[in-house]
Design a protein around this motif. Structure first.
Motif, PDB file in Angstrom:
ATOM      1  N   GLY A 288       0.915  -1.057   0.223  1.00 22.15           N
ATOM      2  CA  GLY A 288      -0.087  -0.266   0.213  1.00 22.15           C
ATOM      3  C   GLY A 288       1.027   0.900  -0.333  1.00 22.15           C
ATOM      4  N   PRO A 289       1.870   1.252   0.748  1.00 17.14           N
ATOM      5  CA  PRO A 289       2.804   2.622   1.528  1.00 17.14           C
ATOM      6  C   PRO A 289       3.800   3.020  -0.626  1.00 17.14           C
ATOM      7  N   LEU A 290       3.550   1.659  -0.837  1.00 15.26           N
ATOM      8  CA  LEU A 290       4.908   1.833  -2.287  1.00 15.26           C
ATOM      9  C   LEU A 290       3.784   2.318  -2.816  1.00 15.26           C
ATOM     10  N   ARG A 291       2.676   1.551  -3.347  1.00 10.73           N
ATOM     11  CA  ARG A 291       2.103   2.541  -3.883  1.00 10.73           C
ATOM     12  C   ARG A 291       1.686   4.017  -4.193  1.00 10.73           C
ATOM     13  N   ARG A 292       1.304   4.547  -3.372  1.00 15.41           N
ATOM     14  CA  ARG A 292       0.838   5.012  -2.613  1.00 15.41           C
ATOM     15  C   ARG A 292       2.705   6.329  -3.203  1.00 15.41           C
ATOM     16  N   GLY A 293       3.752   5.909  -2.853  1.00 18.20           N
ATOM     17  CA  GLY A 293       5.155   6.712  -3.290  1.00 18.20           C
ATOM     18  C   GLY A 293       5.196   6.173  -4.367  1.00 18.20           C
ATOM     19  N   MET A 294       4.544   5.446  -5.504  1.00 23.20           N
ATOM     20  CA  MET A 294       5.272   5.448  -6.861  1.00 23.20           C
ATOM     21  C   MET A 294       4.108   6.471  -7.577  1.00 23.20           C
ATOM     22  N   ARG A 295       3.194   6.835  -7.418  1.00 14.15           N
ATOM     23  CA  ARG A 295       2.674   8.184  -8.252  1.00 14.15           C
ATOM     24  C   ARG A 295       2.744   9.114  -7.941  1.00 14.15           C
ATOM     25  N   ARG A 296       4.038   9.024  -7.315  1.00 18.09           N
ATOM     26  CA  ARG A 296       4.644  10.674  -7.941  1.00 18.09           C
ATOM     27  C   ARG A 296       5.953   9.804  -8.990  1.00 18.09           C
ATOM     28  N   PRO A 297       6.274  10.880  -9.957  1.00 19.77           N
ATOM     29  CA  PRO A 297       6.418  10.385 -11.762  1.00 19.77           C
ATOM     30  C   PRO A 297       8.099  10.270 -11.138  1.00 19.77           C
ATOM     31  N   SER A 298       8.891  11.011 -10.240  1.00 21.08           N
ATOM     32  CA  SER A 298      10.028  10.958  -9.917  1.00 21.08           C
ATOM     33  C   SER A 298      10.714   9.966  -9.339  1.00 21.08           C
ATOM     34  N   CYS A 299       9.705   9.454  -8.465  1.00 19.16           N
ATOM     35  CA  CYS A 299       9.985   7.964  -7.817  1.00 19.16           C
ATOM     36  C   CYS A 299       9.508   6.619  -8.593  1.00 19.16           C
ATOM     37  N   TRP A 300       8.508   7.124  -9.502  1.00 19.33           N
ATOM     38  CA  TRP A 300       8.621   5.694 -10.267  1.00 19.33           C
ATOM     39  C   TRP A 300       9.066   5.640 -11.294  1.00 19.33           C
ATOM     40  N   ALA A 301      10.044   6.740 -11.628  1.00 24.30           N
ATOM     41  CA  ALA A 301      11.032   6.364 -12.717  1.00 24.30           C
ATOM     42  C   ALA A 301      12.245   6.554 -12.255  1.00 24.30           C
ATOM     43  N   ALA A 302      12.496   6.309 -11.138  1.00 23.86           N
ATOM     44  CA  ALA A 302      13.890   5.657 -10.723  1.00 23.86           C
ATOM     45  C   ALA A 302      13.638   4.404 -10.758  1.00 23.86           C
ATOM     46  N   VAL A 303      12.485   3.918  -9.922  1.00 21.10           N
ATOM     47  CA  VAL A 303      12.430   2.663  -9.807  1.00 21.10           C
ATOM     48  C   VAL A 303      12.582   1.852 -10.974  1.00 21.10           C
ATOM     49  N   ALA A 304      11.584   2.485 -12.422  1.00 16.66           N
ATOM     50  CA  ALA A 304      11.546   1.925 -13.435  1.00 16.66           C
ATOM     51  C   ALA A 304      12.766   1.514 -14.215  1.00 16.66           C
ATOM     52  N   LEU A 305      13.255   2.961 -14.001  1.00 16.22           N
ATOM     53  CA  LEU A 305      15.037   2.843 -14.699  1.00 16.22           C
ATOM     54  C   LEU A 305      16.167   1.327 -13.807  1.00 16.22           C
ATOM     55  N   LEU A 306      15.865   1.706 -12.883  1.00 19.11           N
ATOM     56  CA  LEU A 306      16.406   0.605 -12.341  1.00 19.11           C
ATOM     57  C   LEU A 306      16.381  -0.716 -12.717  1.00 19.11           C
ATOM     58  N   ASN A 307      15.375  -1.051 -12.425  1.00 20.45           N
ATOM     59  CA  ASN A 307      14.249  -2.483 -12.877  1.00 20.45           C
ATOM     60  C   ASN A 307      14.579  -2.278 -14.420  1.00 20.45           C
ATOM     61  N   ALA A 420       6.223  -7.196 -14.632  1.00 20.98           N
ATOM     62  CA  ALA A 420       7.605  -7.351 -14.542  1.00 20.98           C
ATOM     63  C   ALA A 420       8.031  -8.344 -14.589  1.00 20.98           C
ATOM     64  N   HIS A 421       8.448  -9.143 -15.473  1.00 19.23           N
ATOM     65  CA  HIS A 421       8.888 -10.248 -15.659  1.00 19.23           C
ATOM     66  C   HIS A 421      10.150 -10.972 -14.461  1.00 19.23           C
ATOM     67  N   PRO A 422      10.559 -11.599 -13.773  1.00 22.72           N
ATOM     68  CA  PRO A 422      11.747 -11.462 -13.152  1.00 22.72           C
ATOM     69  C   PRO A 422      12.588 -10.851 -12.426  1.00 22.72           C
ATOM     70  N   THR A 423      13.214 -10.708 -13.877  1.00 23.15           N
ATOM     71  CA  THR A 423      14.813  -9.679 -14.545  1.00 23.15           C
ATOM     72  C   THR A 423      13.966  -8.646 -14.507  1.00 23.15           C
ATOM     73  N   ALA A 424      12.798  -7.987 -14.552  1.00 23.66           N
ATOM     74  CA  ALA A 424      12.428  -6.718 -14.827  1.00 23.66           C
ATOM     75  C   ALA A 424      12.396  -5.855 -15.791  1.00 23.66           C
ATOM     76  N   ARG A 425      13.260  -6.170 -16.604  1.00 25.61           N
ATOM     77  CA  ARG A 425      13.462  -5.631 -18.096  1.00 25.61           C
ATOM     78  C   ARG A 425      12.700  -5.660 -18.342  1.00 25.61           C
ATOM     79  N   SER A 426      11.041  -5.298 -18.737  1.00 26.78           N
ATOM     80  CA  SER A 426      10.146  -5.284 -19.311  1.00 26.78           C
ATOM     81  C   SER A 426       9.163  -4.672 -18.498  1.00 26.78           C
ATOM     82  N   VAL A 427       9.933  -3.336 -18.033  1.00 29.01           N
ATOM     83  CA  VAL A 427       9.208  -2.633 -17.362  1.00 29.01           C
ATOM     84  C   VAL A 427       8.558  -1.871 -18.183  1.00 29.01           C
TER      85      VAL A 427
END
Length: 427
Positions: A288-307, A420-427
């Motif tokens: 729940g907290p992560l879903r709310r945090g990922m609504r911020r574009p900057s947070c989600w972009a960092a997670v997406a690029l890391l994945n 996303a698949h287990p290695t997270a490249r399909s973000v």
């Protein structure tokens, strides 16, 4: 010149907004966030507890946990592999269910997933084979070469176990996690309680990681949506782990310690599995907290690029540590890098080396990240390619074709396909 920082900030914000807008609205971003946290836990954990001590002309593996066992509880915060398997079981189950609904044969589904998993792997053994031969020919001691190669190859065991469980996904979708947990319990009873053979513990390599994997499958079936499930796993797993360490003689460290008579991780023990259950419970509570945090574009972009670079970071982080250590030898025996990890001052020095390790890993990322794209039909892949849908985020970030222009990427794929698949490249 004063405009450069402002333009940089505007560019970063604009890029983050594009990635955020390109993400399907019903995507569960908490899955990607949990995977990113697991990656960071593994990388930081290895960098903090792995020491290469210069002993004359030889490098030997050591650990601060070996000399300062009172630090062992700190290792609990970095043993995040169970979260990998939890997310992996969840994603694999959803993906296989979606593939069956679309009439995709099991063989095609499995080939696509394993291609994604192993596409970036071949470069690691190839480079280290050349490096090992070169080191031996130039007079390096065999002990040093063996230590370096063992550390570099250590991430690969995870991929083999993960691939086996992924292949067995159709058989595991309805397996109750209590069954593999019971196997782990009985194996440890025979090994430690009845004096059974030590090789029996290797049964737990499959059974131990099958516990969080099947928990992930239960998550995909909607059986773990209530917060009560997360609390039961967290509190119960932590209590059992503490009891096993305090009264059953299990090691307090949840990572391997050189020279230790018993390791909780190699092979997994009941203590490691119960601790993994606690971590899985915490992960479920954080959705729940992560879903709310990922609504911020900057947070989600960092997670997406890391994945997007998850496998590259995972495979090369030990190499980055060793490259920094070897380069430092040109200067001398540096504290926190080549010295014995036997005092708190070593910890302070090692913390100072973390940014250098990160810079070295960034160099590895720049050199090898293209190979992580091979399973998506991009990058220098010369062999037969398995085509798989590329995500909206990947296309927007890399400036590729839009969803409407890409024939292999449906505009609105099913949720399980967008996961996303287990290695997270399909973000």
């Amino acid at each position: 010149m004063r405009d450069i920082p402002d333009r940089t900030v505007r560019y970063v914000r604009k890029s983050a907004a594009r990635i955020d807008a390109a993400t399907p609205p019903d995507r569960d971003r908490a899955v990607d966030a949990l995977r990113a946290l697991a990656i960071l836990g593994v990388v930081l954990g290895h960098w903090l507890v792995t020491a290469l001590v210069a002993d004359g002309g030889t490098l030997r593996a050591s650990s601060p946990l070996q000399h300062m066992p009172w630090l062992s509880p700190i290792s609990w915060g970095f043993q995040t592999l169970a979260v990998f398997f939890l997310v992996g079981g969840h994603v694999a189950t959803r993906s296989h269910t979606s593939a069956r609904a679309r009439g995709v044969p099991y063989r095609n589904w499995l080939v696509a997933r394993l291609a994604r998993l192993f596409a970036p792997v071949t470069d690691v053994p190839a480079l280290w084979t050349v490096a090992a031969v070169a080191l031996l020919l130039t007079g390096a001691e065999f002990t040093t070469v063996r230590t370096l190669v063992k550390l570099a190859m250590s991430p690969l065991w995870f991929l083999l176990v993960f691939a086996a469980l992924t292949a067995a996904t159709p058989l595991l979708t309805r397996v109750n996690p209590l069954w593999p947990l019971a196997v782990v319990l009985h194996v440890d009873l025979v090994r430690f309680g009845l004096g059974g053979p030590s090789w029996l513990g290797w049964v737990n390599v499959a059974a131990g990681w099958l516990v969080p994997f099947t928990l992930g499958a239960a998550w995909s079936r909607g059986e773990l949506e209530r917060r009560r499930a997360g609390w039961v796993l967290l509190v119960g797993g932590a209590a059992v782990t503490a009891a096993l360490v305090a009264w059953a003689g299990y090691p307090a460290s949840m990572v391997g310690v050189p020279g230790a008579e018993v390791s909780n991780l190699n092979p997994p023990t009941l203590a490691a599995v119960s601790f993994g259950l606690a971590l899985c419970g915490l992960a479920l509570l954080l959705r729940g907290p992560l879903r709310r945090g990922m609504r911020r574009p900057s947070c989600w972009a960092a997670v997406a690029l890391l994945n997007l670079s998850a496998m590259t970071l995972f495979l090369w982080h030990q190499t980055a540590l060793m490259a920094t250590t070897a380069t430092g030898l040109l200067v001398g025996h540096l504290p926190g890098l080549h010295t014995r990890p036997d005092a708190p001052v070593w910890i302070a020095a090692r913390l100072g080396w973390l940014p250098v390790f990160a810079l070295s890993l960034a160099v590895c990322w720049a050199a090898f990240r293209a190979y992580e794209l091979r399973s998506d039909g991009q990058g220098p892949h010369r062999g037969r390619r398995t085509r798989s849908p590329r995500s909206h985020v990947v296309r927007v970030h890399r400036g590729r074709r839009t969803a409407e222009e890409a024939p292999d990427a449906p505009t609105a794929p099913p949720p399980a396909q967008r996961e996303a698949h287990p290695t997270a490249r399909s973000v």
